[in-house]
Design a protein around this motif. Structure first.
Motif, PDB file in Angstrom:
ATOM      1  N   SER A   1       0.969  -1.253  -0.052  1.00 18.35           N
ATOM      2  CA  SER A   1       0.042   0.209  -0.038  1.00 18.35           C
ATOM      3  C   SER A   1       0.970   1.107  -0.040  1.00 18.35           C
ATOM      4  N   PRO A   2       0.395   2.312  -0.751  1.00 21.93           N
ATOM      5  CA  PRO A   2       1.286   3.615  -0.553  1.00 21.93           C
ATOM      6  C   PRO A   2       0.849   4.529   0.957  1.00 21.93           C
ATOM      7  N   TYR A   3      -0.124   4.108   1.544  1.00 18.86           N
ATOM      8  CA  TYR A   3      -0.699   4.507   2.663  1.00 18.86           C
ATOM      9  C   TYR A   3      -0.017   4.263   3.933  1.00 18.86           C
ATOM     10  N   LEU A   4       0.919   3.213   3.872  1.00 17.95           N
ATOM     11  CA  LEU A   4       1.328   2.478   5.102  1.00 17.95           C
ATOM     12  C   LEU A   4       3.061   3.018   5.078  1.00 17.95           C
ATOM     13  N   GLY A   5       3.437   4.152   5.335  1.00 19.61           N
ATOM     14  CA  GLY A   5       4.683   4.439   4.971  1.00 19.61           C
ATOM     15  C   GLY A   5       5.837   3.617   5.720  1.00 19.61           C
ATOM     16  N   ASN A   6       5.537   3.418   6.792  1.00 19.75           N
ATOM     17  CA  ASN A   6       6.469   2.369   7.589  1.00 19.75           C
ATOM     18  C   ASN A   6       6.070   0.828   7.245  1.00 19.75           C
ATOM     19  N   ASP A   7       4.953   0.582   6.658  1.00 19.08           N
ATOM     20  CA  ASP A   7       4.650  -0.854   6.068  1.00 19.08           C
ATOM     21  C   ASP A   7       3.972  -1.624   7.333  1.00 19.08           C
ATOM     22  N   SER A   8       3.403  -0.604   8.201  1.00 15.23           N
ATOM     23  CA  SER A   8       3.032  -1.268   9.614  1.00 15.23           C
ATOM     24  C   SER A   8       1.379  -0.615   9.907  1.00 15.23           C
ATOM     25  N   GLU A   9       0.464  -1.427  10.276  1.00 17.25           N
ATOM     26  CA  GLU A   9      -0.836  -0.781  10.560  1.00 17.25           C
ATOM     27  C   GLU A   9      -0.502  -0.119  11.994  1.00 17.25           C
ATOM     28  N   ASP A  10      -0.224   1.159  12.073  1.00 16.65           N
ATOM     29  CA  ASP A  10      -0.157   1.902  13.323  1.00 16.65           C
ATOM     30  C   ASP A  10      -0.602   3.212  13.451  1.00 16.65           C
ATOM     31  N   ALA A  11      -0.640   3.762  14.730  1.00 15.87           N
ATOM     32  CA  ALA A  11      -1.132   5.096  14.711  1.00 15.87           C
ATOM     33  C   ALA A  11      -0.262   6.231  13.894  1.00 15.87           C
ATOM     34  N   SER A  12       0.995   5.842  13.623  1.00 21.62           N
ATOM     35  CA  SER A  12       1.606   6.748  13.005  1.00 21.62           C
ATOM     36  C   SER A  12       1.290   7.062  11.458  1.00 21.62           C
ATOM     37  N   SER A  13       1.100   5.810  10.990  1.00 25.57           N
ATOM     38  CA  SER A  13       0.688   5.905   9.389  1.00 25.57           C
ATOM     39  C   SER A  13      -0.752   5.873   9.370  1.00 25.57           C
ATOM     40  N   GLN A  14      -1.496   5.617  10.358  1.00 26.24           N
ATOM     41  CA  GLN A  14      -3.085   5.662  10.362  1.00 26.24           C
ATOM     42  C   GLN A  14      -3.535   6.273  11.625  1.00 26.24           C
ATOM     43  N   PRO A  15      -3.419   7.963  11.546  1.00 23.08           N
ATOM     44  CA  PRO A  15      -4.089   8.468  12.761  1.00 23.08           C
ATOM     45  C   PRO A  15      -5.266   8.863  12.905  1.00 23.08           C
ATOM     46  N   GLY A  16      -6.093   8.448  11.827  1.00 24.27           N
ATOM     47  CA  GLY A  16      -7.578   8.993  11.951  1.00 24.27           C
ATOM     48  C   GLY A  16      -8.436   7.730  12.546  1.00 24.27           C
ATOM     49  N   LYS A  17      -9.830   8.115  11.880  1.00 23.00           N
ATOM     50  CA  LYS A  17     -10.629   7.084  12.354  1.00 23.00           C
ATOM     51  C   LYS A  17     -10.866   5.863  11.657  1.00 23.00           C
ATOM     52  N   THR A  18     -10.077   6.074  10.320  1.00 24.40           N
ATOM     53  CA  THR A  18     -10.186   4.695   9.429  1.00 24.40           C
ATOM     54  C   THR A  18      -8.787   4.268   9.273  1.00 24.40           C
ATOM     55  N   TRP A  19      -8.962   3.132   8.445  1.00 25.30           N
ATOM     56  CA  TRP A  19      -7.449   2.474   8.523  1.00 25.30           C
ATOM     57  C   TRP A  19      -7.332   1.773   6.910  1.00 25.30           C
ATOM     58  N   ASP A  20      -6.443   1.855   6.400  1.00 26.36           N
ATOM     59  CA  ASP A  20      -6.049   1.318   5.248  1.00 26.36           C
ATOM     60  C   ASP A  20      -5.569  -0.453   5.449  1.00 26.36           C
ATOM     61  N   TYR A  21      -6.508  -1.327   4.840  1.00 24.41           N
ATOM     62  CA  TYR A  21      -6.440  -2.794   5.090  1.00 24.41           C
ATOM     63  C   TYR A  21      -5.382  -3.319   4.280  1.00 24.41           C
ATOM     64  N   GLY A  22      -4.583  -2.504   3.244  1.00 27.74           N
ATOM     65  CA  GLY A  22      -3.751  -2.758   2.372  1.00 27.74           C
ATOM     66  C   GLY A  22      -4.129  -3.237   1.176  1.00 27.74           C
ATOM     67  N   VAL A  23      -3.310  -4.342   0.335  1.00 30.29           N
ATOM     68  CA  VAL A  23      -3.581  -5.029  -0.796  1.00 30.29           C
ATOM     69  C   VAL A  23      -3.867  -6.335  -0.830  1.00 30.29           C
ATOM     70  N   ALA A  24      -4.836  -6.804  -1.282  1.00 26.95           N
ATOM     71  CA  ALA A  24      -5.222  -8.126  -1.160  1.00 26.95           C
ATOM     72  C   ALA A  24      -6.102  -8.645  -2.053  1.00 26.95           C
ATOM     73  N   GLY A  25      -6.679 -10.171  -1.930  1.00 25.40           N
ATOM     74  CA  GLY A  25      -7.661 -10.675  -3.069  1.00 25.40           C
ATOM     75  C   GLY A  25      -6.689 -10.783  -4.231  1.00 25.40           C
ATOM     76  N   SER A  26      -5.294 -11.037  -4.288  1.00 27.02           N
ATOM     77  CA  SER A  26      -4.572 -11.259  -5.417  1.00 27.02           C
ATOM     78  C   SER A  26      -4.913 -12.607  -6.250  1.00 27.02           C
ATOM     79  N   ARG A  27      -4.790 -12.342  -7.533  1.00 25.74           N
ATOM     80  CA  ARG A  27      -4.913 -13.743  -8.698  1.00 25.74           C
ATOM     81  C   ARG A  27      -3.756 -13.399  -9.708  1.00 25.74           C
TER      82      ARG A  27
END
Length: 693
Positions: free
Chosen positions: A193-219
């Protein structure tokens, strides 16, 4: 998440839901042996030695090592494998449990070179697509990685408690195996994901009320015509602290096959170009007729889909958070009438406060009709486009409204979890995915060009699908006028045929005929014969150098060609085929190609109803693209970008002759004809077809 529902709409003055494409026919329903199922899409492929393999992966979110693994099943083909689990099918289990030294998940966090550590570990490390390097026999796989479990949970939770919630982020990795699936070696991140600057789901990269699940569902789809791997996936934005998705968009990444899936070789489709890097680059919405560009700001929770509408106006569909405003929102129709809706009660009221059961209008920016209605005490939105295809969704915490017109938008399901193939029947690419529609395009390098050509019949699933050619039951990269879909999740198998389109339908798949060296369509008349030259060497059977292309007819709809052929020598009557003392040897790299008696075709009743494949005497003509596959960057020259993206197969008249069962190309090597691994740009595999009578 949006789902398709044709029956949910009745025609109104604001919308014409006439379906402009056929509904396909369900020919046969089978069951995948429960031992072959998993909790993500399966992967079918033929090894360099001709062995057929089926991979399925599973992880159970448990606190002990009780079933997190990638399983490799081996038999002659999917029909035999499905009929002989436990009595003829071999199975190898590669443990992927996060806390087992050497396991794939363990490697990712602790033991791999260039590891991608996660503060809350990885649990699902599933191989969901496999390519075999013809030069070494090494297996390379795309890995769906679930990591950072329950990132918004209590800091006192143990790792196993976190995994037990099933809440996680997602990224796409690569791994390889040199021992036929016994072990998998982590190879690095390829799409993140471009929205996880440190490649981690944490308050530093995701400080708001929402969060980016990342990239999934690959084929994974291996496109030998243009020399690229393609991976389809999706990005999802969710509400903290749980798992409710309110925004998503389908996306595509690709890499030159020559790079063997290595990190740094991947580009994302974004804004109509392929210059964004796979790791951390921005991804556009693939399959969007409006070419909308998604964006997300984790600090402000702002999600937008911006671009140009079908009527040429600028559009900016922005998330409005109804769950922060009493679960209500207002929207306009095209006449400027204002309505208020409540996502909790489903109530819709007009400007006077009167309750209305539904609102319908034609939206020129979407070139679609929109109906907002109350359904089961919820607000439902259904959007029907000009082809009659309908997307519908139940609105919840977030609603997308155009900032200028205040009209509604829902994200389309095109390309979502889609299984792509090359379709010799139409000489196009074909995709079947979560929205249950069938799409085709001549240019997969432009995913926005995908056009609907039909829809799956009732009874065929659309979840976690793998496509496999029913005539070979080994080749995952091709399909036909009829095709087989397999769901490793539900354990279903469905053989589906394209239905003839009606006189009023404008969107359908058309039979395409390859052309000869002079550009004329190949004739299949019994009096027509051709000379074949592969890599400059004439193909002959003894002294006989004239060949007739005999179409293999559809086993389910016998009046139609499949796009596959048998090549009969006019002088000797011999059928071109790969040879060997076992089925596997006829599919192996280096298998000798000669002529022999005609072999049987696909038998639907074989292997207890799972089907028996046709013989080694079936071939297809695979176009050779005009592109120069390469990894791009925003600084790439205009010439490099143009060469890399010249991927359309429209008008391409040069082909390889590819064996249906193995996916290997005919080539003259060391004084003899044999099957060879496909290599883009290999002139030794190009076939010239010249009419002789």
């Amino acid at each position: 998440m949006a789902t398709l529902g044709f029956a949910a709409l009745a025609a109104t003055p604001a919308q014409a839901a006439t379906q402009q494409y056929p509904t396909y026919t369900l020919d046969h329903t089978g069951t995948l042996n429960s031992g072959l199922t998993g909790d993500i899409a399966g992967s079918a492929f033929t090894d360099a030695d001709g062995q057929f393999h089926w991979l399925s992966s599973y992880a159970d979110y448990e606190s002990t090592d009780s079933g997190s693994d990638t399983n490799t099943f081996t038999n002659t083909d999917l029909g035999a494998l499905n009929n002989q689990v436990g009595s003829g099918t071999t199975e190898i289990t590669a443990d992927t449990y996060w806390n087992k030294p050497g396991a794939l998940c363990y490697q990712i966090d602790k033991a791999a070179q260039n590891a991608a550590p996660s503060p809350y570990q990885d649990d699902h490390c599933d191989v969901v697509g496999t390519w075999v390097d013809p030069s070494s026999g090494t297996w390379y796989g795309v890995v769906n990685d679930e990591y950072d479990f329950n990132p918004w949970g209590s800091s006192s939770q143990t790792q196993n408690q976190r995994i037990g919630t099933g809440i996680h982020g997602n990224r796409i990795l690569t791994a390889s195996s040199s021992d036929k699936g016994k072990t998998w070696n982590y190879g690095g991140e390829i799409i993140t994901s471009p929205y996880l600057g440190n490649d981690s789901e944490d308050a530093s990269s995701q400080p708001g009320k929402t969060w980016d699940y990342g990239v999934a569902g690959s084929r994974l789809f291996v496109d030998y015509s243009t020399g690229y791997f393609y991976v389809v996936y999706n990005t999802q934005i969710k509400f903290k602290p749980n798992y409710t998705t309110f925004a998503y968009w389908p996306a595509v990444a690709r890499a030159p096959i020559s790079g063997k899936m290595a990190p740094g070789t991947w580009n994302k489709w974004d804004g109509g170009t392929w210059t964004q890097p796979g790791v951390g680059g921005y991804e556009g919405m693939a399959g969007s007729a409006l070419h909308l560009n998604p964006s997300y700001d984790p600090a402000t929770d702002q999600v937008d889909f911006a671009g140009t509408g079908a009527d040429g106006t600028s559009v900016d569909y922005r998330a409005y958070y109804a769950n922060q405003h009493g679960n209500t929102f207002t929207f306009d129709d095209t006449s400027g009438n204002v309505y208020t809706a409540n996502t909790s009660t489903g109530a819709i009221t007009d400007a006077s406060g009167a309750t209305v059961p539904s609102v319908s209008y034609q939206d020129p920016a979407l070139n679609s009709s929109v109906t907002v209605s109350t359904a089961s005490s919820k607000v439902n939105v259904a959007v029907t486009d000009a082809t009659g295809a309908t997307e519908s969704t139940t609105l919840g915490g977030a609603v997308f409204l155009d900032t200028a017109t205040n009209r509604l938008y829902i994200t389309p399901n095109v390309v979502q979890e889609t299984a792509f193939t090359f379709n010799p029947f139409s000489l196009d690419y074909q995709g079947v995915g979560y929205d249950a529609n069938v799409y085709q395009t001549s240019d997969l390098g432009n995913p926005d060009s995908l056009s609907i050509v039909g829809t799956e019949p009732s009874g065929a699933s659309n979840s976690y699908l793998t496509s496999i050619d029913y005539g070979s039951l080994t080749n995952q990269n091709v399909s036909s006028r009829s095709y087989r879909m397999v769901s490793a999740l539900t354990g279903g198998m469905w053989d589906v045929s394209m239905a003839p389109h009606s006189a009023g339908q404008t969107h359908y798949s058309a039979q395409a005929t390859p052309v000869d060296a002079g550009g004329a369509p190949i004739s299949f008349a019994s009096s027509a014969s051709y000379g074949l030259s592969v890599g400059g060497t004439a193909l002959s059977d003894g002294s006989g150098s004239a060949w007739r292309l005999v179409p293999v007819m559809d086993q389910w709809s016998t009046g139609y060609r499949t796009g596959f052929y048998k090549l009969v020598n006019v002088g000797t009557g011999g059928y071109l085929q790969s040879t060997g003392s076992t089925v596997e040897q006829t599919r192996a790299i280096g298998s000798a190609v000669a002529t022999g008696a005609q072999q049987a075709n696909f038998d639907p009743s074989g292997n207890g109803g799972s089907g028996s494949p046709g013989g080694a005497d079936q071939w297809y003509l695979q176009p050779i693209g005009n592109d120069a596959p390469q990894t791009l960057s925003p600084s790439s020259s205009a010439a490099d970008i143009a060469a890399a993206t010249n991927t359309s197969l429209a008008g391409v008249g040069q082909y390889k002759l590819v064996n249906r069962n193995s996916g290997l190309a005919l080539e003259y090597v060391n004084g003899g004809w044999q099957l060879a691994g496909q290599a883009f740009g290999d002139s030794g595999q190009a076939v010239a077809i010249t009419k002789t009578s």
